[in-house]
Design a protein around this motif. Structure first.
Motif, PDB file in Angstrom:
ATOM      1  N   UNK A   6      17.507  25.035  37.371  1.00 44.75           N
ATOM      2  CA  UNK A   6      17.988  25.808  36.232  1.00 44.75           C
ATOM      3  C   UNK A   6      17.339  25.297  34.960  1.00 44.75           C
ATOM      4  N   UNK A   7      16.989  26.221  34.066  1.00 52.74           N
ATOM      5  CA  UNK A   7      16.550  25.786  32.743  1.00 52.74           C
ATOM      6  C   UNK A   7      17.766  25.278  31.984  1.00 52.74           C
ATOM      7  N   UNK A   8      17.533  24.607  30.878  1.00 52.29           N
ATOM      8  CA  UNK A   8      18.634  24.036  30.110  1.00 52.29           C
ATOM      9  C   UNK A   8      19.589  25.122  29.614  1.00 52.29           C
ATOM     10  N   UNK A   9      19.046  26.215  29.092  1.00 44.64           N
ATOM     11  CA  UNK A   9      19.876  27.294  28.552  1.00 44.64           C
ATOM     12  C   UNK A   9      20.656  28.000  29.658  1.00 44.64           C
ATOM     13  N   UNK A  10      20.034  28.240  30.797  1.00 48.47           N
ATOM     14  CA  UNK A  10      20.740  28.909  31.899  1.00 48.47           C
ATOM     15  C   UNK A  10      21.854  28.012  32.424  1.00 48.47           C
ATOM     16  N   UNK A  11      21.635  26.719  32.452  1.00 48.47           N
ATOM     17  CA  UNK A  11      22.690  25.797  32.861  1.00 48.47           C
ATOM     18  C   UNK A  11      23.890  25.876  31.942  1.00 48.47           C
ATOM     19  N   UNK A  12      23.645  25.994  30.637  1.00 46.14           N
ATOM     20  CA  UNK A  12      24.742  26.135  29.674  1.00 46.14           C
ATOM     21  C   UNK A  12      25.464  27.467  29.863  1.00 46.14           C
ATOM     22  N   UNK A  13      24.721  28.533  30.081  1.00 50.61           N
ATOM     23  CA  UNK A  13      25.334  29.840  30.304  1.00 50.61           C
ATOM     24  C   UNK A  13      26.185  29.843  31.574  1.00 50.61           C
ATOM     25  N   UNK A  14      25.700  29.163  32.592  1.00 56.08           N
ATOM     26  CA  UNK A  14      26.416  29.089  33.857  1.00 56.08           C
ATOM     27  C   UNK A  14      27.730  28.318  33.701  1.00 56.08           C
TER      28      UNK A  14
END
Length: 86
Positions: free
Chosen positions: A65-73
């Motif tokens: 996961x990219x950093x931003x997608x990890x936060x969204x998840x």
């Protein structure tokens, strides 16, 4: 190596993002393997739609996961009403 990251779509100064599975070496809006969700930061609050089963599948196959997608998840896990099952 596979990545799950954002690809920007939408008009100038009106960003809208797709959450995609893509080879790490490809360009930001290059050919993706699969679209696994969307993110619209322009709504209040920002709308996030994720296919959790497909994200889990790709992470089990080694996708990172990219950093931003990890936060969204993690935000979507806190508020499951924004999650899409299909």
């Amino acid at each position: 190596m596979l990545m799950i990251r954002l690809a920007r779509v939408g008009a100038r100064k009106q960003p809208h993002y797709r959450v995609i599975v893509i080879e790490k070496d490809r360009a930001r809006n290059g050919r993706s393997i699969e679209v696994v969700g969307t993110y619209n930061p322009r709504t209040n609050p920002a709308s996030v739609e994720l296919k959790r089963d497909r994200i889990d599948y790709w992470t089990s196959k080694g996708a990172q996961l990219s950093e931003r997608v990890g936060k969204l998840l993690s935000q979507a896990a806190a508020a499951p009403a924004t999650e899409v099952a299909a």
